[in-house]
Design a protein around this motif. Structure first.
Motif, PDB file in Angstrom:
ATOM      1  N   THR A 131       5.686  -6.653  -4.051  1.00  0.00           N
ATOM      2  CA  THR A 131       5.893  -5.439  -3.265  1.00  0.00           C
ATOM      3  C   THR A 131       7.366  -5.040  -3.251  1.00  0.00           C
ATOM      4  OG1 THR A 131       4.004  -5.932  -1.823  1.00  0.00           O
ATOM      5  CG2 THR A 131       5.662  -4.387  -0.987  1.00  0.00           C
ATOM      6  N   ARG A 136      13.076 -11.402  -3.923  1.00  0.00           N
ATOM      7  CA  ARG A 136      11.725 -11.029  -4.362  1.00  0.00           C
ATOM      8  C   ARG A 136      11.531 -11.264  -5.860  1.00  0.00           C
ATOM      9  NH1 ARG A 136      12.077  -5.018  -2.024  1.00  0.00           N
ATOM     10  NH2 ARG A 136      14.024  -5.260  -3.196  1.00  0.00           N
ATOM     11  N   GLU A 186      -0.282  -9.480  -7.177  1.00  0.00           N
ATOM     12  CA  GLU A 186       0.645 -10.170  -6.281  1.00  0.00           C
ATOM     13  C   GLU A 186      -0.084 -11.127  -5.345  1.00  0.00           C
ATOM     14  OE1 GLU A 186       3.874  -9.144  -2.711  1.00  0.00           O
ATOM     15  OE2 GLU A 186       2.755  -7.526  -3.690  1.00  0.00           O
ATOM     16  N   PRO A 238       5.787   0.537  -6.422  1.00  0.00           N
ATOM     17  CA  PRO A 238       5.452  -0.179  -5.189  1.00  0.00           C
ATOM     18  C   PRO A 238       4.808  -1.541  -5.451  1.00  0.00           C
ATOM     19  CG  PRO A 238       4.820   2.123  -5.018  1.00  0.00           C
ATOM     20  CD  PRO A 238       5.197   1.884  -6.457  1.00  0.00           C
ATOM     21  N   GLU A 239       4.196  -1.739  -6.642  1.00  0.00           N
ATOM     22  CA  GLU A 239       3.529  -3.008  -6.932  1.00  0.00           C
ATOM     23  C   GLU A 239       4.388  -3.952  -7.764  1.00  0.00           C
ATOM     24  OE1 GLU A 239      -0.059  -2.340  -9.120  1.00  0.00           O
ATOM     25  OE2 GLU A 239       0.991  -1.694 -10.942  1.00  0.00           O
ATOM     26  N   GLY A 240       5.636  -3.549  -8.092  1.00  0.00           N
ATOM     27  CA  GLY A 240       6.495  -4.460  -8.830  1.00  0.00           C
ATOM     28  C   GLY A 240       7.391  -3.796  -9.840  1.00  0.00           C
ATOM     29  N   GLU A 264       2.432   2.833 -10.613  1.00  0.00           N
ATOM     30  CA  GLU A 264       1.938   1.527 -11.036  1.00  0.00           C
ATOM     31  C   GLU A 264       2.793   1.000 -12.181  1.00  0.00           C
ATOM     32  OE1 GLU A 264      -2.469   0.979 -11.395  1.00  0.00           O
ATOM     33  OE2 GLU A 264      -2.488   3.171 -11.258  1.00  0.00           O
ATOM     34  N   LYS A 317      -4.701  -6.294  -6.994  1.00  0.00           N
ATOM     35  CA  LYS A 317      -3.308  -6.581  -6.654  1.00  0.00           C
ATOM     36  C   LYS A 317      -2.931  -7.985  -7.134  1.00  0.00           C
ATOM     37  CE  LYS A 317      -3.326  -3.528  -2.626  1.00  0.00           C
ATOM     38  NZ  LYS A 317      -3.054  -3.386  -1.159  1.00  0.00           N
ATOM     39  N   ASP A 336       9.606  -1.982  -1.682  1.00  0.00           N
ATOM     40  CA  ASP A 336       9.486  -0.857  -0.758  1.00  0.00           C
ATOM     41  C   ASP A 336      10.767  -0.046  -0.603  1.00  0.00           C
ATOM     42  OD1 ASP A 336      10.963  -2.735   0.562  1.00  0.00           O
ATOM     43  OD2 ASP A 336       9.520  -3.072   2.170  1.00  0.00           O
TER      44      ASP A 336
END
Length: 296
Positions: free
Chosen positions: A15, A69, A107, A43-45, A95, A105, A17
């Motif tokens: 994640t 992260r 993650e 937002p997902e990486g 994405e 997801k 953000d």
């Protein structure tokens, strides 16, 4: 002495953000270090394809991994005498690789994976360690597969990754009782593909860890025919991770073999035997560009 460039491909599902804050930081550092390529922030990486000197690539990766992260970010490398990209772009997208299935997801947990050396052993013996027959399944687009793929691979000739979920569902029953190994260029598409297949009821599905590029790095070309398409100006790499003479037409995006490049219809940046004479073959705003970052 010629400068040798390091080309990296890396991704991580995590994640993120603060994309609007990250984008100028990435762009500024890449410009400062003279890196070329594409960084996708979502937002997902993160997903990146970059080329630069060893010193500058190492410095960039150290900076990226200073973000907690991304502290365990892994990457794949190849070498070239020229930078594999011509410009530097940092983009914000929805994405990392477009699948349009927001409930998937990676993650939150990967599907089972198989490392290259274990996969080679399975292919050598014709079955996995439980004696179950192994089947390789493509998740890449048809034009990529045409450059090279694993022997006896299931190739459903998809034109874009968003078609894969429906294709996988259509063929589930005929693959019952087999171990299915999905693969792609660098592993990223399989992160989603294998999860989807588990979700819809595939009993034994694995993703090839690190994709074709990691397989080439650790195993070579055993059980693989041809080269591997890559989304940069090298177009394709052989099992030694060396650039080949294969090219891509920047008008229609078709792969052009060395023999086809001898045709008078092949004009760099304008046309090739696949598109010459067809309406709309010349697209000036695309000439000289490459779909870098389209996914691995």
């Amino acid at each position: 002495m010629s400068t040798q460039y390091v080309n990296i491909a890396a991704y991580k599902f995590i994640t993120l953000d603060n994309l609007e804050e990250l984008r100028p930081q990435y762009q500024a550092l890449c410009n400062e270090l003279g890196l070329k390529g594409t960084v996708l922030l979502t937002p997902e990486g993160i997903n990146m394809f970059l080329s630069g000197t060893r010193e500058h690539i190492d410095g960039f990766l150290a900076w990226v991994r200073s973000d907690a992260r991304l502290a365990d970010l892994e990457w794949k490398e190849s070498l070239s005498l020229e930078q594999s990209h011509k410009r530097m772009l940092v983009k914000i997208k929805k994405e990392i690789i477009t699948m349009r299935m927001p409930l998937i997801k990676p993650e939150l947990g990967r599907a089972p994976s198989v490392d290259p050396k274990t996969l080679k052993r399975w292919l050598d013996q014709g079955h996995d360690d439980d004696g179950v027959p192994v089947v390789m399944m493509e998740t890449r687009n048809a034009f990529e597969v045409d450059v090279g793929t694993f022997d006896n691979t299931l190739d459903y000739r998809i034109d874009k990754f968003t078609e894969f979920p429906a294709v996988a569902a259509q063929h589930k029953d005929e693959l019952a009782g087999k171990t299915v190994v999905t693969f792609c260029t660098g592993g990223i598409r399989c992160e989603k593909a294998a999860i989807h297949m588990k979700n819809i009821g595939y009993d034994r599905v694995f993703q090839l860890d690190g994709g074709i590029l990691k397989y080439f790095e650790e195993v070579g070309g055993d059980h693989y025919s041809g080269d591997c398409f890559v989304f940069d100006y090298r177009t394709a790499l052989n099992p030694k991770l060396e650039p080949t003479e294969t090219a891509q037409c920047f008008a229609c995006r078709a792969v052009v073999t060395p023999r086809q490049q001898l045709s008078p219809e092949y004009v760099v940046g304008v046309s090739c035997p696949h598109c010459a004479g067809k309406d709309g073959q010349i697209q000036a705003d695309r000439a000289g560009e490459h779909p870098a970052g389209a996914g691995v």
